[in-house]
Design a protein around this motif. Sequence first.
Motif, PDB file in Angstrom:
ATOM      1  N   ALA B 335       0.845  -1.188   0.000  1.00  0.00           N
ATOM      2  CA  ALA B 335       0.000   0.000   0.000  1.00  0.00           C
ATOM      3  C   ALA B 335       0.880   1.236   0.000  1.00  0.00           C
ATOM      4  N   ALA B 395      -4.337  -0.889   4.470  1.00  0.00           N
ATOM      5  CA  ALA B 395      -4.329   0.383   3.738  1.00  0.00           C
ATOM      6  C   ALA B 395      -5.180   1.417   4.441  1.00  0.00           C
ATOM      7  N   ASP B 399      -4.193   5.750   0.310  1.00  0.00           N
ATOM      8  CA  ASP B 399      -3.228   4.751  -0.161  1.00  0.00           C
ATOM      9  C   ASP B 399      -3.600   4.208  -1.544  1.00  0.00           C
ATOM     10  N   ILE B 401      -3.176   0.712  -3.380  1.00  0.00           N
ATOM     11  CA  ILE B 401      -2.767  -0.679  -3.187  1.00  0.00           C
ATOM     12  C   ILE B 401      -2.321  -1.237  -4.535  1.00  0.00           C
TER      13      ILE B 401
END
Lengths: 603, 603
Positions: B335, B395, B399, B401
């Motif tokens: 993340a 996360a 963020d 991912i």
Amino acid sequence: MTSQQATLFRTHSALETVHVQEGTQVVLSGWVQRRRDLGSIVFVDLRDRSGIIQLVFDTSKGTPAQVMEAADRLRNEFVIAVQGIIVNRDESAVNPKIETGKIEMTVHALEILNEAKNPPFYIQDGVDVDETVRLRYRYLDLRRPEMQNILRLRHRLIKEFRAFLDENAFVEVETPILTKSTPEGARDYLVPSRLQSGEFYALPQSPQLFKQLLMVSGLERYYQVARCFRDEDLRADRQPEFTQLDIEQSFIPLDTFQAMMERMMQSVFHTVLGVELTVPFQRIAYQEAMEKYGSDKPDLRFGMEISDIGNLVQGVDFRVFQQALESGGAVKAIAAPGCAGYSRKQVDELVNFVAQYGLKGLASISVLEGGELKSSLSKFFTPEQLQSIAAGVGAKAGDLILIAASSRQQVLQSLGALRLKLGYELNLADENEFKFAWVTDFPLLSYDEDEQRFVAEHHPFTMPKWEDLDMLESNPGAVRAQAYDMVLNGYEIGGGSMRIYRRDIQERMFRTLGFSEEQANEQFGFLLRAFEYGTPPHGGIAFGIDRLVMIMGRGKSLRDCIAFPKTSSGTDLMMDAPSPVSDKQLDVLNLEIRQRQPVQPRV
Amino acid sequence: MTSQQATLFRTHSALETVHVQEGTQVVLSGWVQRRRDLGSIVFVDLRDRSGIIQLVFDTSKGTPAQVMEAADRLRNEFVIAVQGIIVNRDESAVNPKIETGKIEMTVHALEILNEAKNPPFYIQDGVDVDETVRLRYRYLDLRRPEMQNILRLRHRLIKEFRAFLDENAFVEVETPILTKSTPEGARDYLVPSRLQSGEFYALPQSPQLFKQLLMVSGLERYYQVARCFRDEDLRADRQPEFTQLDIEQSFIPLDTFQAMMERMMQSVFHTVLGVELTVPFQRIAYQEAMEKYGSDKPDLRFGMEISDIGNLVQGVDFRVFQQALESGGAVKAIAAPGCAGYSRKQVDELVNFVAQYGLKGLASISVLEGGELKSSLSKFFTPEQLQSIAAGVGAKAGDLILIAASSRQQVLQSLGALRLKLGYELNLADENEFKFAWVTDFPLLSYDEDEQRFVAEHHPFTMPKWEDLDMLESNPGAVRAQAYDMVLNGYEIGGGSMRIYRRDIQERMFRTLGFSEEQANEQFGFLLRAFEYGTPPHGGIAFGIDRLVMIMGRGKSLRDCIAFPKTSSGTDLMMDAPSPVSDKQLDVLNLEIRQRQPVQPRV
């Protein structure tokens, strides 16, 4: 059975146990020096690098039965860890020979960490075994305390050099080992390059050029403990690789630099040996050293100086002397103290000794008690003439005057060697004295008859004396160098000089050495170029660490001062190097061995 | 004209003048950094290794006329000595940028010690010039203060290492440079022997065998700042010769040794950088490092750890993930903080980046502010499934991912590299933080598909974990080593292990590596033999000095940390090494160059 994994780990060294309280439990580890089995008690001398301590295995003192059994299995050089308590020995059992002699350890637990076969020689000082065996089993030879002491002395010496130089703002810089072959390349070790096929690196004979370039870089104060390499036909006491303390400094007059080096030696000898040196060191010009001692690295711990008696024998009808003088040679003498009573046989031995320098004989005069002279020369010289010789040599009652007549060089070489031989045999040199001196004013160049040209006495980067510079072309042999050797007890331990730092002077030097401009540029173009960008006046020195360790450790051989030395044929007997390599390795380098020589027996 | 011989000799460095009383007469020497001619007054910035000071040539302040004339001739990089007095500058003329900015020197006498051509680049920090020019004129490059600072940092670092080790009773021992070629000889530099024609020395890749033999010798604590050599195809930042801090110790458990090394780093970083390190360092098993960071030398200054989401995507009908899992591969994710807003183009760049590791693509999920998810996977995954992935990765809002699916190795390698790239781009790694860790429990062996045999992961002298020893023959790949790397900010700075010290185990190791008994004896007979005479348990480590200097000096290139480095093709551009050698030199060695390659253009 050897235990699988150590579980006992040392809490103290053998020597540290001296300082623990009686009854303290400790763990020690090391090697079995020896084992004495008295039935119900087993004594083991345990050795670690700090020393030796006695272990006692004794059921009545608490050693468990299975530990007693294990102790029975111990042999010399087994590696063990033991747990137990430190106890004072009975007064009667104190061993004053070892530092832990007042105590011993009663063992409660034992681990055998490794077993050992019976070694090819017993691990102790002064072992009398062939050196090839010691070198083959160097890992056992180095277990001997005297060898470990040399390694530690070496460590401390280098450490104290560094400490002094660090304190004086010198910076240690590592220079390359893979570098360029020089024109004196015959002595270079070469390293074929794989990426640049057909080309070679060379291992450095010294970091000379790099340290000069560091001065061009404005580093001002440099040093390095540097590995150097020289592929020479190895004489008895030479090594293909050796260690130099290499130093260079900018912006200093020669005498200031020498004074710094004197203070360094003073500091190091004080710290490492507890010896106090007096500075400044004596300075002797090269010419004077040759005339007085027949050597440019005189041992000044004793006198027995060489005297010229040419003017005293001039005109006397003795053919040997006259011939020498008439052909431009010399007649010189030394007076060996206390040797007036030497027998004919003893004098003959001295004559044999100087024969190796080409000298045909020695005349001698014995100064008897009371001042009477006895001499083979009596047939040719009047008693007064002999007395004047004795006076000229400064001989005293009991002295044996030894006279050589031949070419100047042969006379000086012979008497110089004879002086050393007699000085050592007569114990005139104090083993505990360290007598330093500087030998200065070396000739810059010497004429090489083989090559029919002048060659550099030190190296081609040495600065001539300013006042001699004008003679560089007209009379090269007369030019003196700004060079200096530091000598100690008859050894040259360091050599250095102020360097050429101007392109015009360096070019003149190369020309005098017979380099064409093209050759000079090909070999040293980078240096000549560097000199054009603002090079400061600079100079330096390099000390031979191996030799210094030998002198300070009062050793006999350089090999004893190096952890893993090579033999005089350049062989590592332990690892068996050099060795053949695979064809694949040669293929990668595009190399071929021209003629495979029959395998030579190794020494 | 350049003066013939210096008569003015430095009394102070530039920086030292700060501490003298106004009106003191001093002599300074150094290089002309720059010269400003205001007609009746000439200002010269004089540079020596301590810094810069302003010289004033001014007739009205007592500079003699002929000195004014000489000052007119000065150009950059001229080497001069000046005599004069230190005076305080007017308040208005104070230069706060230099340490001597409150004072200046009024010059009364000047000697030009050497002249200088205009250098190919100006001598100052941050110079923007091609590195090949810097390397060719290394002696000028090293004049730049930032380069001198690196050399001084290196000096101090090594000095402090030595100080710590000396204090802890380690002894520095020099081991040979001319040694024996090993079976991994393909990387050995060879040195032909002249005395043993057709045989070769090899330059050591490390002093490994010698230091183990020193443990056999009972030295117990050894170190060496050792030059090592490896003839590899040089990657951008490799050097054919490099410097290791090499350490070995007997009779210690692994964790005691590690603790000693931690204290050493603590001491050195404190003294050299004023940085306080916390001990003990974090320990990470190799497997964990690979799983969490995709690297066995993780940069732990930031998180962004790799999460396995295989169990979260299991059964979801998305071909890429399913194929990876079914073929025994993995689906893992990181993340990237604050990257939720990355454009399609930015994500594509990341996809391109991981393509170099063979990865075909990356899936991504953006965690928007408020927690909403945006993803290319929305077609295949329910919002709940995506939320569970986001939760599994830990996360947070903002963020991005990034998910990789492929073979386990490819996934870890890609995400490990991606983690570093993003971490540095996002400035997650604090430049002023030094984050040490130990990586432990390395596999002892890895299977080499080319050679169809197991090879040593570190080297064949590494001790297996005792509890894994039984698998050495039955399941070699599962045996863990008593090995440890010290890592710092994403670099391996040191690697070591406890060593095999018993002949039976060493023989089993050689057998597992496919050595016949004959081969083992031929190559390592001396070691096997040595193990029979009482070898203590021992272990050690070697640190890469060049790299450590680079990290501590916050440098970008190993070449900047070495005084005279070589290019990536192994060339010394200043000296022009390697170079062809004379036929005479090859004759002496009985060598022939098999095929002369056309001369390659140099880099």
